[in-house]
Design an enzyme around this catalytic site. Structure first.
Site, PDB file in Angstrom:
ATOM      1  N   LYS A  55      -5.529  -3.734   4.753  1.00 14.64           N
ATOM      2  CA  LYS A  55      -4.852  -4.607   3.714  1.00 14.64           C
ATOM      3  C   LYS A  55      -3.191  -4.289   3.714  1.00 14.64           C
ATOM      4  O   LYS A  55      -2.761  -3.280   3.497  1.00 14.64           O
ATOM      5  CB  LYS A  55      -5.110  -4.466   2.230  1.00 14.64           C
ATOM      6  N   LEU A  56      -2.455  -5.371   3.846  1.00 13.40           N
ATOM      7  CA  LEU A  56      -0.885  -5.093   3.558  1.00 13.40           C
ATOM      8  C   LEU A  56      -0.385  -6.306   2.908  1.00 13.40           C
ATOM      9  O   LEU A  56      -0.673  -7.545   2.865  1.00 13.40           O
ATOM     10  CB  LEU A  56      -0.328  -5.221   5.177  1.00 13.40           C
ATOM     11  N   SER A  57       0.733  -5.693   2.068  1.00 11.13           N
ATOM     12  CA  SER A  57       1.444  -6.889   1.569  1.00 11.13           C
ATOM     13  C   SER A  57       2.043  -7.628   2.617  1.00 11.13           C
ATOM     14  O   SER A  57       2.587  -7.280   3.821  1.00 11.13           O
ATOM     15  CB  SER A  57       2.562  -6.405   0.650  1.00 11.13           C
ATOM     16  N   THR A 109       5.326  -7.960  -1.493  1.00 11.58           N
ATOM     17  CA  THR A 109       5.671  -9.129  -1.534  1.00 11.58           C
ATOM     18  C   THR A 109       6.175  -9.600  -2.951  1.00 11.58           C
ATOM     19  O   THR A 109       7.199 -10.523  -2.813  1.00 11.58           O
ATOM     20  CB  THR A 109       4.379 -10.036  -1.250  1.00 11.58           C
ATOM     21  N   ALA A 110       5.924  -8.922  -3.922  1.00  8.89           N
ATOM     22  CA  ALA A 110       6.355  -9.041  -5.125  1.00  8.89           C
ATOM     23  C   ALA A 110       8.167  -8.532  -5.104  1.00  8.89           C
ATOM     24  O   ALA A 110       8.811  -9.334  -5.655  1.00  8.89           O
ATOM     25  CB  ALA A 110       5.742  -8.073  -5.992  1.00  8.89           C
ATOM     26  N   HIS A 148      -1.415  -7.649  -9.717  1.00  3.29           N
ATOM     27  CA  HIS A 148      -2.446  -7.281  -9.874  1.00  3.29           C
ATOM     28  C   HIS A 148      -3.110  -7.599 -11.389  1.00  3.29           C
ATOM     29  O   HIS A 148      -2.563  -8.560 -12.016  1.00  3.29           O
ATOM     30  CB  HIS A 148      -3.031  -5.798  -9.719  1.00  3.29           C
TER      31      HIS A 148
END
Length: 279
Positions: A55-57, A109-110, A148
């Protein structure tokens, strides 16, 4: 074939990976070795090339495009799912640009969205995402960028929302917001990449069809999270884009990458973002 698989302990991740890790679906001979860590830690591990699949941003992935390719299954995209900028009290847009802001990681990404919405905001400090609310409440920061399950808990703690960066993205682009995706090393043979994608799609489909089946695994990693919050989290981040990006999802991801290149956030690149679709 053994495959190292990185994902976070967040409910949406444990929900979709449960079936392939616990032999509830056909894994086509793949043996997944889980590495469970915070998303920013996964980002850093990927920069070191330590994981076969992870999983990656999408922000981190944009920097790692030469090394990893996106799978069509497993992504977190959607509407009204973006990160929130929160504080103890209201701040003006001008004050936000001068504020001390706690962020959940440089390559999240945030943080990318924060830079788009408030390009002059420069006083940013990285914290573990679960520590941000407390740090703002203690006055160590003027504002915090939350992701989250924290989007479900900040108001109960007396914090206020300054901006919904997902809403900002949607108003600016008209597209669903790409938050995180599952990527595979480009050095893996293409048939292996496609096999991993098939198995992941199967695992997602199983979880969506039998949502109670992953409950024990999700609960195991959800720490003290209330069950209602746990399922709100899953329902928010696991959807049809998780089953398969589809044309709309791929368009949104491509737009994000194009914007990042135009703004000089990532270098200009000509590589395909995702693995080839099977015919």
């Amino acid at each position: 074939m053994k495959v190292t698989l990185g994902f976070s302990p967040c409910p949406n991740d444990t929900f979709i990976f449960d079936a392939l890790l616990h032999n509830k679906v056909d894994t086509e001979g793949l043996i997944f070795e889980p590495v469970i860590a915070d998303v920013e830690e996964l980002n850093q591990m990927a920069f070191r090339g330590a994981l076969d699949v992870t999983k990656l941003s999408y922000h981190a992935f944009a920097h790692l495009l030469p090394e990893y390719a996106l799978l069509h299954a497993g992504s977190a995209l959607g509407n009204k799912v973006g990160p929130l900028l929160i504080a103890k009290s209201e701040l003006s847009p001008q004050a936000i640009t001068q504020a001390r802001i706690a962020i959940p990681g440089k390559y999240t990404t945030a943080n990318f969205l924060l830079a788009l919405a408030y390009p002059e905001a420069a006083q940013k400090t990285e914290l573990l995402f679960s520590e941000i609310e407390g740090a703002v409440l203690e006055g160590r920061f003027d504002a915090g960028l939350i992701i989250h399950e924290n989007r479900f808990t900040y108001a109960d703690k007396g914090l206020v929302k300054l901006a919904d960066l997902g809403d900002f993205w949607e108003r600016t682009t008209g597209m669903p917001i790409p938050l995180g995706g599952i990527v595979a090393k480009r050095s893996l043979p293409l048939p292996a990449q496609q096999r991993i994608n098939r198995v992941l799609a199967r695992s997602v489909a199983f979880a969506l069809s039998y949502p109670e089946a992953p409950k024990a695994f999700v609960r195991e990693h959800a720490q003290e999270m209330e069950e209602e919050v746990m399922y709100k989290h899953i329902n928010l981040y696991v959807n049809e884009f998780t089953r398969d990006l589809g044309d709309t999802g791929r368009q949104a991801v491509a737009f994000l990458f194009d914007m990042a290149m135009q703004k000089g956030i990532i270098p200009q690149q000509e590589l395909d973002i995702w693995i080839p679709l099977e015919q």
